[in-house]
Design an enzyme around this catalytic site. Structure first.
Site, short mmCIF file in Angstrom:
data_model
loop_
_atom_site.label_atom_id
_atom_site.label_comp_id
_atom_site.label_asym_id
_atom_site.label_seq_id
_atom_site.Cartn_x
_atom_site.Cartn_y
_atom_site.Cartn_z
N TYR A 206 -41.29 3.39 -2.26
CA TYR A 206 -41.03 4.48 -1.56
C TYR A 206 -39.38 4.17 -1.34
O TYR A 206 -38.75 6.04 -0.86
CB TYR A 206 -41.37 4.05 0.42
CG TYR A 206 -41.11 4.81 1.52
CD1 TYR A 206 -41.17 6.37 1.32
CD2 TYR A 206 -40.53 4.44 2.37
CE1 TYR A 206 -41.06 6.95 2.98
CE2 TYR A 206 -40.05 5.21 3.11
CZ TYR A 206 -40.52 6.86 3.21
OH TYR A 206 -39.85 7.28 4.94
N1 LIG Z 1 -42.89 7.09 9.56
C1 LIG Z 1 -41.35 6.90 9.46
O1 LIG Z 1 -41.44 5.46 10.44
C2 LIG Z 1 -40.61 7.28 8.84
C3 LIG Z 1 -38.55 7.30 8.83
C4 LIG Z 1 -38.12 7.08 8.74
C5 LIG Z 1 -38.30 8.88 7.67
N2 LIG Z 1 -39.90 9.21 7.55
C6 LIG Z 1 -39.61 10.31 6.93
O2 LIG Z 1 -40.11 11.30 7.38
C7 LIG Z 1 -40.57 12.16 6.99
C8 LIG Z 1 -41.23 12.99 7.95
O3 LIG Z 1 -42.64 12.83 8.75
P1 LIG Z 1 -43.61 12.86 9.48
O4 LIG Z 1 -43.65 11.71 10.30
O5 LIG Z 1 -43.40 14.34 9.87
O6 LIG Z 1 -44.60 12.78 7.61
P2 LIG Z 1 -46.01 13.77 7.88
O7 LIG Z 1 -46.52 13.94 9.38
O8 LIG Z 1 -46.64 12.96 7.00
O9 LIG Z 1 -45.77 15.80 6.91
C9 LIG Z 1 -45.57 14.91 5.54
C10 LIG Z 1 -45.89 16.96 5.01
O10 LIG Z 1 -45.78 15.97 3.54
C11 LIG Z 1 -47.16 17.14 3.29
N3 LIG Z 1 -46.99 16.97 1.92
C12 LIG Z 1 -47.61 15.95 1.14
N4 LIG Z 1 -47.41 16.25 0.20
C13 LIG Z 1 -46.93 18.32 0.14
C14 LIG Z 1 -47.28 17.93 -1.00
N5 LIG Z 1 -47.41 18.07 -2.84
N6 LIG Z 1 -46.84 20.04 -1.31
C15 LIG Z 1 -47.16 20.39 -0.06
N7 LIG Z 1 -46.29 19.25 1.23
C16 LIG Z 1 -46.80 18.08 1.30
C17 LIG Z 1 -47.37 17.09 3.86
O11 LIG Z 1 -49.18 17.64 3.72
P3 LIG Z 1 -50.69 17.33 3.96
O12 LIG Z 1 -50.64 16.99 5.11
O13 LIG Z 1 -51.07 18.14 2.98
O14 LIG Z 1 -50.31 15.69 3.08
C18 LIG Z 1 -47.62 16.59 5.55
O15 LIG Z 1 -47.77 17.20 6.62
C19 LIG Z 1 -41.13 12.17 5.76
O16 LIG Z 1 -40.47 12.54 4.76
C20 LIG Z 1 -41.66 10.57 6.05
O17 LIG Z 1 -40.75 9.65 4.30
C21 LIG Z 1 -40.71 8.69 8.20
#
Ligand SMILES: NC(=O)c1ccc[n+]([C@@H]2O[C@H](COP(=O)([O-])OP(=O)(O)OC[C@H]3O[C@@H](n4cnc5c(N)ncnc54)[C@H](OP(=O)(O)O)[C@@H]3O)[C@@H](O)[C@H]2O)c1
Length: 217
Positions: free
Chosen positions: A131
């Site tokens: 990641y």
């Molecule tokens: N979790 C943490 O604590 C943390 C910390 C810092 C940064 N982040 C980053 O913040 C960002 C957003 O976070 P979040 O919580 O809003 O993420 P999330 O709810 O997991 O949303 C990610 C989205 O990306 C979509 N996606 C995945 N594969 C795809 C594809 N092939 N084509 C189109 N869409 C696709 C997913 O759709 P599906 O429903 O189809 O899978 C989902 O809607 C991410 O990049 C994450 O890595 C996370």
């Protein structure tokens, strides 16, 4: 402003779509699952089906035609393995950035993560390492492009309500958490702040009102 959001059904993306709709902007959420379109529309955005692990650069560039900005909010998510960290967190960002260049859409805000740009913390396992490697490579790719990019590295994300107050600054910001609602507010505000182009910013909860925090030039 017409803003295309990669990962349009993500938790941050849906919150961002609401913020943009409320201020009169037109958001377009790219989703891979057509069943998610209703939620995206309910958030006030247009839904366009586009699997970012399958689409070509030409296809994505066509979708970006006429846009003013791109937000990369996609991610492979919890439960995904090494391969999808690379194909989504790196690959889909590279695809979007290349398509933005082709389409002449200069403003590009990328959601990265705290920890990017550094070696992965030891003991957190191969998926975490993949990641961090993917986020780091996506950032490096974006910095190499002729775009008005801003990279935002949130700390640990929570689903708490918006506080409207954050800490947003060049690295290193001490590790912390931030609500997805505050991240969405910051991203929306950054879209209006071209002075933040070519900056990498870390983001946690904090004391600065969002409107003040984004005035970094
Ligand atoms: N979790 C943490 O604590 C943390 C910390 C810092 C940064 N982040 C980053 O913040 C960002 C957003 O976070 P979040 O919580 O809003 O993420 P999330 O709810 O997991 O949303 C990610 C989205 O990306 C979509 N996606 C995945 N594969 C795809 C594809 N092939 N084509 C189109 N869409 C696709 C997913 O759709 P599906 O429903 O189809 O899978 C989902 O809607 C991410 O990049 C994450 O890595 C996370």
């Amino acid at each position: 402003m017409r803003v295309v959001i990669a990962g349009g059904h993500g938790k941050i993306a849906l919150l961002l779509e609401r913020v943009l709709a409320e201020r009169g902007d037109h958001a377009v959420g790219l989703i891979r699952n057509p069943a998610q379109a209703a939620d995206v529309r309910k958030a006030g955005a247009e839904a366009v089906v586009c699997d970012l692990e399958a689409a070509s650069a030409d296809e994505v560039a066509a979708l970006l035609s006429g846009a003013d900005a791109v937000v990369f909010a996609a991610g492979a998510g919890a439960g995904s393995g090494v391969g999808r960290k690379d194909s989504v967190d790196r690959g889909a960002s590279v695809l979007m950035a290349g398509a933005a260049e082709r389409a002449g859409v200069r403003r590009f805000v990328q959601i990265s993560s705290m920890g990017a740009g550094q070696p992965p913390q030891p003991g957190r396992g191969e998926v975490w390492a993949a990641y961090i490697a993917a986020k780091t490579a996506a950032e490096d790719d974006l910095r190499s492009r002729d775009l008005d990019w801003t990279i935002v590295r949130p700390g640990g994300l929570t689903d708490a309500a918006a506080t409207g107050r954050v800490r947003l600054a060049a690295p290193p910001v001490p590790r912390g958490t931030v609500s997805r609602a505050d991240v969405a507010a910051v991203i929306a505000a950054l879209l209006d702040q071209p002075g933040t182009r070519h900056q990498t910013l870390e983001l946690t909860g904090g004391n600065s009102p969002v409107a003040t925090a984004v005035r970094i030039t």
